[in-house]
Design an enzyme around this catalytic site. Structure first.
Site, PDB file in Angstrom:
ATOM      1  N   LYS A   1      -7.205  12.581  44.220  1.00  0.00           N
ATOM      2  CA  LYS A   1      -6.759  11.794  45.372  1.00  0.00           C
ATOM      3  C   LYS A   1      -6.945  12.637  46.635  1.00  0.00           C
ATOM      4  CE  LYS A   1      -5.015   8.657  42.527  1.00  0.00           C
ATOM      5  NZ  LYS A   1      -5.612   7.312  42.357  1.00  0.00           N
TER       6      LYS A   1
ATOM      7  N   SER B   1     -10.349   4.290  42.415  1.00  0.00           N
ATOM      8  CA  SER B   1      -9.253   4.518  43.353  1.00  0.00           C
ATOM      9  C   SER B   1      -9.660   5.302  44.588  1.00  0.00           C
ATOM     10  CB  SER B   1      -8.095   5.240  42.650  1.00  0.00           C
ATOM     11  OG  SER B   1      -8.469   6.564  42.308  1.00  0.00           O
TER      12      SER B   1
END
Length: 280
Positions: free
Chosen positions: A120, A43
């Site tokens: 993230k 990701s």
């Protein structure tokens, strides 16, 4: 004069005490300073690759219940959560010796519902209005600057211990083929520039509703924009949603080493170009 049996029992006791002390010291070090983290998914490509091993700086934002370690070893039935150690500090959304994260930081945090560790990039601060249109991030009504930067190329094959196959912009690609994604440099309002990848502009995460980040919460996105579960989807329906201040664990600053194989112990699969690589 001590007998042989007494010496043996004393030696065993000293060994146990040494192990306990070592575990306590390691636990304190892990709780207060640095937490190891191994990248399990794609990701955050190409900033972080599957198999990157790094240490998370817990001193960056101060301490909360999330700073306590979680110990999960399913093979041995061990499932100790941070709340088991520090649940008494959960719920007030504050931090001890707290400092504010900056837009563009790569952050490890606890998922607001599942409690799992996620990594993230922070793109939205408290009070920000965040939206994505046609794959472009819009902050407070202004699209961020995005410049083409060629292609990110990798082999289309299972990666990491989970044997995840990469998604490709040039699909279909057979196993062993060349998998491509469009690469861009995104510059956030505070001047932080970083790489992002794009596969398509047709999914719902490329065109979102307008989000207003609540007080003491943050908005996160993965750099691999079409292959990331993040704040673009509310946590109650499988995404991440807004992340509370107290759920931040720390900032990721540098990759220590990286394994392209199924285990970080397979040293012959370590990527020679990623030793001590700074995270941008």
């Amino acid at each position: 004069m001590a007998t042989t049996t007494e010496k043996k029992s004393g030696g065993i006791l000293e060994t146990i005490k040494t192990i306990v002390y070592a575990l306590l010291i390691a636990g304190i070090f892990r709780s207060l300073f640095f937490q190891p983290f191994w990248i399990p998914s794609g990701s955050m490509k190409d900033t972080l690759l599957i198999g990157d091993f790094l240490f998370v700086n817990k001193m960056s934002y101060g301490y909360s219940y999330a700073s306590c370690p979680s110990i999960k070893i399913p093979r041995f039935g061990i499932n100790i959560d941070a709340t088991d150690f520090c649940g008494w500090a959960d719920g007030d959304n504050t931090r001890l010796f707290g400092s504010e994260p900056e837009r563009g930081d790569v952050v490890v945090f606890r998922h607001p519902i599942t409690g799992g560790d996620f990594i993230k990039r922070l793109v939205g601060l408290p009070g920000d209005k965040i939206q994505v249109r046609n794959g472009v991030l819009i902050i407070n009504g202004t699209p961020v600057e995005v410049q083409p930067d060629g292609k990110f190329v990798e082999v289309a094959e299972p990666q990491g211990p989970q044997r995840l196959s990469p998604r490709c912009e040039n699909s279909p690609v057979g196993t062993g083929g060349t998998c491509e994604k469009s690469k861009f440099v995104e510059t956030l309002p505070n001047g932080v520039s970083h790489s992002i990848l794009n596969i398509e502009n047709r999914n719902s995460a490329d065109n979102t509703a307008l989000y207003v980040v609540p007080e003491k919460h943050y908005f996160f996105m993965g750099d691999n924009r079409d292959n990331s579960s993040d704040s673009r989807v509310p946590s109650i329906v499988g995404g991440v949603g807004f992340v509370p201040y107290e759920n931040l664990i720390g900032r990721a600053d540098r990759v220590m080493f990286s394994s392209a194989g199924r285990s970080m112990l397979f040293f012959w699969t370590w990527r020679s170009d990623r030793y001590f690589k700074a995270i941008q």
